[in-house]
Write a protein that holds these residues in place. Structure first.
Motif, PDB file in Angstrom:
ATOM      1  N   ASN A  55       0.864  -1.176   0.000  1.00  0.00           N
ATOM      2  CA  ASN A  55       0.000   0.000   0.000  1.00  0.00           C
ATOM      3  C   ASN A  55       0.902   1.228   0.000  1.00  0.00           C
ATOM      4  O   ASN A  55       1.579   1.515   0.985  1.00  0.00           O
ATOM      5  CB  ASN A  55      -0.913  -0.016   1.232  1.00  0.00           C
ATOM      6  CG  ASN A  55      -1.800   1.199   1.326  1.00  0.00           C
ATOM      7  OD1 ASN A  55      -1.668   2.153   0.557  1.00  0.00           O
ATOM      8  ND2 ASN A  55      -2.720   1.168   2.280  1.00  0.00           N
ATOM      9  N   LEU A  56       0.904   1.942  -1.107  1.00  0.00           N
ATOM     10  CA  LEU A  56       1.807   3.083  -1.256  1.00  0.00           C
ATOM     11  C   LEU A  56       1.428   4.246  -0.348  1.00  0.00           C
ATOM     12  O   LEU A  56       2.201   5.199  -0.204  1.00  0.00           O
ATOM     13  CB  LEU A  56       1.861   3.537  -2.712  1.00  0.00           C
ATOM     14  CG  LEU A  56       2.329   2.472  -3.711  1.00  0.00           C
ATOM     15  CD1 LEU A  56       2.388   3.040  -5.118  1.00  0.00           C
ATOM     16  CD2 LEU A  56       3.668   1.886  -3.307  1.00  0.00           C
ATOM     17  N   ASN A  57       0.275   4.161   0.263  1.00  0.00           N
ATOM     18  CA  ASN A  57      -0.150   5.180   1.229  1.00  0.00           C
ATOM     19  C   ASN A  57       0.259   4.816   2.649  1.00  0.00           C
ATOM     20  O   ASN A  57       0.008   5.581   3.578  1.00  0.00           O
ATOM     21  CB  ASN A  57      -1.665   5.389   1.161  1.00  0.00           C
ATOM     22  CG  ASN A  57      -2.094   5.942  -0.187  1.00  0.00           C
ATOM     23  OD1 ASN A  57      -1.430   6.831  -0.727  1.00  0.00           O
ATOM     24  ND2 ASN A  57      -3.167   5.419  -0.736  1.00  0.00           N
ATOM     25  N   ASP A  58       0.861   3.650   2.826  1.00  0.00           N
ATOM     26  CA  ASP A  58       1.334   3.202   4.144  1.00  0.00           C
ATOM     27  C   ASP A  58       2.841   3.446   4.202  1.00  0.00           C
ATOM     28  O   ASP A  58       3.643   2.651   3.704  1.00  0.00           O
ATOM     29  CB  ASP A  58       1.006   1.728   4.336  1.00  0.00           C
ATOM     30  CG  ASP A  58       1.390   1.192   5.711  1.00  0.00           C
ATOM     31  OD1 ASP A  58       2.222   1.829   6.404  1.00  0.00           O
ATOM     32  OD2 ASP A  58       0.863   0.132   6.087  1.00  0.00           O
ATOM     33  N   GLY A  59       3.197   4.570   4.806  1.00  0.00           N
ATOM     34  CA  GLY A  59       4.610   4.957   4.871  1.00  0.00           C
ATOM     35  C   GLY A  59       5.494   3.916   5.510  1.00  0.00           C
ATOM     36  O   GLY A  59       6.643   3.732   5.101  1.00  0.00           O
ATOM     37  N   ASN A  60       4.982   3.194   6.516  1.00  0.00           N
ATOM     38  CA  ASN A  60       5.780   2.167   7.186  1.00  0.00           C
ATOM     39  C   ASN A  60       6.112   1.013   6.249  1.00  0.00           C
ATOM     40  O   ASN A  60       7.236   0.514   6.238  1.00  0.00           O
ATOM     41  CB  ASN A  60       5.055   1.637   8.420  1.00  0.00           C
ATOM     42  CG  ASN A  60       5.017   2.650   9.540  1.00  0.00           C
ATOM     43  OD1 ASN A  60       5.918   3.483   9.683  1.00  0.00           O
ATOM     44  ND2 ASN A  60       3.962   2.611  10.336  1.00  0.00           N
ATOM     45  N   LYS A  61       5.127   0.591   5.454  1.00  0.00           N
ATOM     46  CA  LYS A  61       5.356  -0.524   4.520  1.00  0.00           C
ATOM     47  C   LYS A  61       6.300  -0.105   3.389  1.00  0.00           C
ATOM     48  O   LYS A  61       7.167  -0.877   2.974  1.00  0.00           O
ATOM     49  CB  LYS A  61       4.032  -1.030   3.938  1.00  0.00           C
ATOM     50  CG  LYS A  61       3.161  -1.724   4.955  1.00  0.00           C
ATOM     51  CD  LYS A  61       3.823  -2.988   5.450  1.00  0.00           C
ATOM     52  CE  LYS A  61       2.919  -3.708   6.427  1.00  0.00           C
ATOM     53  NZ  LYS A  61       3.569  -4.879   7.014  1.00  0.00           N
ATOM     54  N   VAL A  62       6.134   1.100   2.896  1.00  0.00           N
ATOM     55  CA  VAL A  62       7.028   1.590   1.839  1.00  0.00           C
ATOM     56  C   VAL A  62       8.448   1.706   2.392  1.00  0.00           C
ATOM     57  O   VAL A  62       9.420   1.293   1.746  1.00  0.00           O
ATOM     58  CB  VAL A  62       6.533   2.941   1.268  1.00  0.00           C
ATOM     59  CG1 VAL A  62       7.582   3.557   0.356  1.00  0.00           C
ATOM     60  CG2 VAL A  62       5.206   2.759   0.534  1.00  0.00           C
ATOM     61  N   GLU A  63       8.570   2.242   3.595  1.00  0.00           N
ATOM     62  CA  GLU A  63       9.888   2.367   4.216  1.00  0.00           C
ATOM     63  C   GLU A  63      10.531   0.996   4.409  1.00  0.00           C
ATOM     64  O   GLU A  63      11.725   0.819   4.138  1.00  0.00           O
ATOM     65  CB  GLU A  63       9.766   3.088   5.558  1.00  0.00           C
ATOM     66  CG  GLU A  63      11.114   3.269   6.252  1.00  0.00           C
ATOM     67  CD  GLU A  63      10.971   3.956   7.592  1.00  0.00           C
ATOM     68  OE1 GLU A  63      11.537   5.049   7.723  1.00  0.00           O
ATOM     69  OE2 GLU A  63      10.305   3.400   8.496  1.00  0.00           O
ATOM     70  N   GLU A  64       9.752   0.017   4.823  1.00  0.00           N
ATOM     71  CA  GLU A  64      10.259  -1.347   5.000  1.00  0.00           C
ATOM     72  C   GLU A  64      10.805  -1.899   3.688  1.00  0.00           C
ATOM     73  O   GLU A  64      11.888  -2.488   3.640  1.00  0.00           O
ATOM     74  CB  GLU A  64       9.117  -2.228   5.518  1.00  0.00           C
ATOM     75  CG  GLU A  64       9.502  -3.646   5.837  1.00  0.00           C
ATOM     76  CD  GLU A  64       8.307  -4.422   6.350  1.00  0.00           C
ATOM     77  OE1 GLU A  64       8.007  -5.478   5.751  1.00  0.00           O
ATOM     78  OE2 GLU A  64       7.673  -3.986   7.335  1.00  0.00           O
ATOM     79  N   MET A  65      10.054  -1.671   2.599  1.00  0.00           N
ATOM     80  CA  MET A  65      10.495  -2.134   1.291  1.00  0.00           C
ATOM     81  C   MET A  65      11.785  -1.417   0.877  1.00  0.00           C
ATOM     82  O   MET A  65      12.734  -2.042   0.391  1.00  0.00           O
ATOM     83  CB  MET A  65       9.405  -1.879   0.246  1.00  0.00           C
ATOM     84  CG  MET A  65       9.785  -2.303  -1.163  1.00  0.00           C
ATOM     85  SD  MET A  65       8.622  -1.731  -2.405  1.00  0.00           S
ATOM     86  CE  MET A  65       8.819   0.040  -2.281  1.00  0.00           C
ATOM     87  N   LEU A  66      11.846  -0.107   1.101  1.00  0.00           N
ATOM     88  CA  LEU A  66      13.030   0.660   0.723  1.00  0.00           C
ATOM     89  C   LEU A  66      14.246   0.246   1.538  1.00  0.00           C
ATOM     90  O   LEU A  66      15.368   0.203   1.009  1.00  0.00           O
ATOM     91  CB  LEU A  66      12.760   2.161   0.861  1.00  0.00           C
ATOM     92  CG  LEU A  66      11.727   2.725  -0.119  1.00  0.00           C
ATOM     93  CD1 LEU A  66      11.417   4.173   0.216  1.00  0.00           C
ATOM     94  CD2 LEU A  66      12.186   2.568  -1.555  1.00  0.00           C
ATOM     95  N   PHE A  67      14.043  -0.068   2.816  1.00  0.00           N
ATOM     96  CA  PHE A  67      15.160  -0.572   3.622  1.00  0.00           C
ATOM     97  C   PHE A  67      15.658  -1.913   3.087  1.00  0.00           C
ATOM     98  O   PHE A  67      16.867  -2.171   3.075  1.00  0.00           O
ATOM     99  CB  PHE A  67      14.778  -0.711   5.096  1.00  0.00           C
ATOM    100  CG  PHE A  67      14.992   0.529   5.904  1.00  0.00           C
ATOM    101  CD1 PHE A  67      16.218   1.177   5.919  1.00  0.00           C
ATOM    102  CD2 PHE A  67      13.961   1.061   6.677  1.00  0.00           C
ATOM    103  CE1 PHE A  67      16.428   2.314   6.668  1.00  0.00           C
ATOM    104  CE2 PHE A  67      14.155   2.209   7.431  1.00  0.00           C
ATOM    105  CZ  PHE A  67      15.390   2.839   7.430  1.00  0.00           C
TER     106      PHE A  67
END
Length: 101
Positions: A55-67
């Protein structure tokens, strides 16, 4: 990519067998590292494959993917750097050793 790096190591191993610039253990360690590289590549495939479910609106999930991208990319860099270091060691001494023998 793993296959191509294996070819590079094979060439370095052949050149080194004529000069003993680096230890056999140094070369063997890089062959072992190629196995880790295969695992890392699979991990990247999983992260890439899961992008569409993030979910691109979920900053935590996007951050997890980027990490995860960061971890994987820096580990790839480390693997390439290790082989590059081995190449550099042989490069610096091969010609002189070969021409002097």
């Amino acid at each position: 990519m793993e296959y191509k790096l294996r070819e590079v190591l094979s060439i370095l191993e052949k050149l080194n067998s004529k000069t003993d610039i680096v230890t056999k253990d140094d070369i063997d360690e890089q062959y072992d590292n190629l196995e880790d590289l295969k695992v890392l590549s699979s991990e990247l495939d999983k992260v890439l494959g899961g992008f569409n479910t993030v979910n691109l609106n979920d900053g935590n999930k996007v951050e997890e993917m980027l990490f995860e991208f960061h971890r994987i990319i820096t580990t790839f860099e480390w693997h390439f750097s290790e082989i590059s270091d081995l190449n550099t060691k042989i490069l610096k001494e091969y010609k002189d050793k070969f021409n002097n023998d």
